[in-house]
Design a protein around this motif. Structure first.
Motif: not given
Length: 131
Positions: A10-17
């Protein structure tokens, strides 16, 4: 999925977004990004709650179904009606979403040249509105 893995992804996706947003690509709203970065269950479930695993056997079933049409050079508009195709896939325990997802995968992999859009108006998946 393991809780720690879900939070990390979730954190990785949040950073990507967040990076996409800075580049002018808005796939999700700011609240969703914040939720992913900070471990909000609602945001994590929206992202990961509808993950599907499609095994090789299911892909093979769809590919084998279309093999005679591929070998004969059949055009998309000459294929059997979609309801007939769907009924055949249901005999193998496959629902419509799986069938459409596999068709798109095979098409994207250049293993099948069936224009899914000519078969009907299908979203890529039914549950996840993110992409």
């Amino acid at each position: 999925m393991d809780k720690d893995l879900t939070l990390t992804l979730g954190k990785v996706l949040g950073e990507l977004y967040e990076i996409q947003k800075q580049q002018g690509i808005s796939k999700v709203d700011n609240g969703h990004i914040y939720g992913l970065l900070n471990g909000f269950e609602e945001a994590l479930m929206k992202e990961f709650g509808n993950l599907n695993f499609i095994n090789k056997e299911e892909v093979d079933v769809v590919f084998r179904y279309f093999s005679p049409y591929i070998e004969a050079g059949t055009e998309t508009d000459e294929l059997p009606p979609f309801d007939n195709m769907r009924a055949q896939m249901e005999k193998h325990g496959m629902d419509q979403d799986q069938f459409i997802t596999i068709l798109r995968y095979l098409n994207a992999s250049d293993r099948l040249n069936v224009d899914v859009n000519q078969l009907g108006n299908f979203e890529l998946t039914s549950g996840n509105g993110n992409g």
